[in-house]
Design a protein around this motif. Structure first.
Motif, short mmCIF file in Angstrom:
data_model
loop_
_atom_site.label_atom_id
_atom_site.label_comp_id
_atom_site.label_asym_id
_atom_site.label_seq_id
_atom_site.Cartn_x
_atom_site.Cartn_y
_atom_site.Cartn_z
N VAL A 30 0.87 -1.18 0.00
CA VAL A 30 0.00 0.00 0.00
C VAL A 30 0.90 1.23 0.00
CG1 VAL A 30 -1.70 1.32 1.32
CG2 VAL A 30 -1.86 -1.18 1.23
N ILE A 31 0.67 2.13 -0.96
CA ILE A 31 1.47 3.35 -1.06
C ILE A 31 0.58 4.55 -0.76
CG2 ILE A 31 2.94 4.79 -2.53
CD1 ILE A 31 3.43 2.28 -4.27
N GLU A 32 0.91 5.24 0.31
CA GLU A 32 0.24 6.48 0.66
C GLU A 32 1.05 7.61 0.04
OE1 GLU A 32 -2.30 9.28 1.98
OE2 GLU A 32 -2.64 7.11 2.00
N VAL A 33 0.46 8.33 -0.90
CA VAL A 33 1.17 9.40 -1.61
C VAL A 33 0.85 10.75 -0.99
CG1 VAL A 33 1.44 10.59 -3.83
CG2 VAL A 33 1.19 8.10 -3.77
N LYS A 34 1.90 11.51 -0.74
CA LYS A 34 1.76 12.88 -0.25
C LYS A 34 2.50 13.78 -1.24
CE LYS A 34 -0.55 11.80 3.36
NZ LYS A 34 -1.99 12.02 3.32
N THR A 90 4.07 1.91 2.58
CA THR A 90 5.09 2.94 2.50
C THR A 90 4.40 4.28 2.30
OG1 THR A 90 7.19 3.55 1.42
CG2 THR A 90 5.43 2.77 -0.01
N VAL A 91 5.08 5.35 2.69
CA VAL A 91 4.58 6.70 2.44
C VAL A 91 5.56 7.35 1.47
CG1 VAL A 91 4.03 8.95 3.44
CG2 VAL A 91 3.51 6.84 4.71
N TRP A 92 5.01 7.91 0.39
CA TRP A 92 5.84 8.48 -0.66
C TRP A 92 5.55 9.97 -0.80
CZ3 TRP A 92 7.02 4.93 -5.33
CH2 TRP A 92 8.11 5.45 -6.06
N PHE A 93 6.51 10.78 -0.38
CA PHE A 93 6.44 12.22 -0.57
C PHE A 93 7.04 12.53 -1.94
CE2 PHE A 93 6.27 11.71 3.99
CZ PHE A 93 5.35 12.67 4.39
N THR A 94 6.18 12.73 -2.92
CA THR A 94 6.63 12.80 -4.31
C THR A 94 7.26 14.13 -4.71
OG1 THR A 94 4.41 13.46 -5.00
CG2 THR A 94 4.94 11.09 -5.08
N GLU A 95 7.01 15.19 -3.97
CA GLU A 95 7.44 16.52 -4.40
C GLU A 95 8.64 17.08 -3.65
OE1 GLU A 95 5.99 17.86 -7.13
OE2 GLU A 95 4.85 15.98 -7.16
N ILE A 96 9.06 16.41 -2.59
CA ILE A 96 10.12 16.97 -1.75
C ILE A 96 11.12 15.89 -1.34
CG2 ILE A 96 8.73 18.86 -0.83
CD1 ILE A 96 8.27 17.11 1.67
N PRO A 97 12.33 16.30 -0.96
CA PRO A 97 13.30 15.35 -0.41
C PRO A 97 13.00 15.11 1.08
CG PRO A 97 14.31 17.51 -0.60
CD PRO A 97 12.91 17.62 -1.16
N ALA A 98 11.93 14.42 1.35
CA ALA A 98 11.42 14.25 2.71
C ALA A 98 12.42 13.56 3.63
CB ALA A 98 10.11 13.48 2.69
N LYS A 99 13.25 12.69 3.09
CA LYS A 99 14.25 12.01 3.93
C LYS A 99 15.20 13.01 4.57
CE LYS A 99 14.07 7.94 1.01
NZ LYS A 99 14.79 7.16 0.00
N GLN A 100 15.38 14.14 3.94
CA GLN A 100 16.24 15.20 4.48
C GLN A 100 15.46 16.14 5.38
OE1 GLN A 100 17.95 17.16 1.08
NE2 GLN A 100 18.86 15.29 0.29
N SER A 116 10.99 12.32 -3.24
CA SER A 116 11.19 12.71 -4.63
C SER A 116 12.42 12.07 -5.26
CB SER A 116 11.28 14.24 -4.75
OG SER A 116 12.33 14.74 -3.94
N SER A 117 13.41 11.76 -4.46
CA SER A 117 14.62 11.12 -5.01
C SER A 117 14.34 9.71 -5.54
CB SER A 117 15.72 11.06 -3.95
OG SER A 117 15.39 10.15 -2.91
N ASN A 118 13.27 9.09 -5.07
CA ASN A 118 12.93 7.74 -5.52
C ASN A 118 12.14 7.70 -6.82
OD1 ASN A 118 12.73 7.54 -2.20
ND2 ASN A 118 13.86 5.89 -3.19
N LEU A 119 11.76 8.85 -7.32
CA LEU A 119 10.97 8.90 -8.56
C LEU A 119 11.80 8.58 -9.81
CD1 LEU A 119 8.68 11.97 -7.91
CD2 LEU A 119 8.00 9.57 -8.00
N SER A 120 13.11 8.67 -9.71
CA SER A 120 13.94 8.38 -10.88
C SER A 120 13.86 6.90 -11.28
CB SER A 120 15.39 8.78 -10.64
OG SER A 120 15.92 8.06 -9.55
#
Length: 147
Positions: A30-34, A90-100, A116-120
């Motif tokens: 399950v992917i929760e997208v933010k 998992t939670v996927w913050f698509t627009e920002i480098p959330a890990k940082q 966002s770094s995982n979108l590549s």
């Protein structure tokens, strides 16, 4: 699956899973997208996502609620499949480098956070989450006495 409606949610009247990735005989993710442009956890522990009002419930709890709801449904309609295929989130913050931007927290594992770094390479990112979640599950639950 995209925008999977959940009529009988375990923590609320109804819910929705943003994405559900099904890999037969491997796992369900399950992917929760933010897609917010900013994220902050307040000193009180509230989540401030973009311009939204602060919320107590984190995106990780939101995703886990979806997991439990899907698992509950599968146990009713497909009991064998429900017990043989693990379900992770998992939670996927698509627009920002959330890990940082988000400090590490006891509430989630590092592998549960994508940004966002995982979108590549989304396919590899998804498979990596499933792999790390499986390792975590096997190390912490399957090897433990009483499980």
């Amino acid at each position: 699956l995209h925008s999977l409606g959940i009529a009988n949610h375990v923590t609320q009247l109804e819910g929705e899973a943003d994405f559900v990735v099904i890999i037969p005989q491997v796992a369900i993710l399950v992917i929760e997208v933010k897609s917010h442009l900013s994220v902050k956890i307040t000193e009180e522990g509230y989540w401030k996502l973009g311009n939204d009002e602060p919320k107590r419930r984190s995106p990780f709890r939101q995703a886990r609620g979806q997991v439990h709801s899907i698992r509950q449904f599968l146990r009713k309609v497909m009991p064998i499949a429900a017990s043989s295929v693990p379900i992770f989130s998992t939670v996927w913050f698509t627009e920002i480098p959330a890990k940082q931007q988000i400090p590490k927290n006891i509430e989630w594992n590092d592998w549960e956070l994508l940004d966002s770094s995982n979108l590549s390479d989304p396919k590899s990112s998804i498979l990596n989450v499933i792999n790390l979640a499986s390792i975590h599950f096997n190390e912490n639950f399957c090897a433990s006495p009483g499980w």
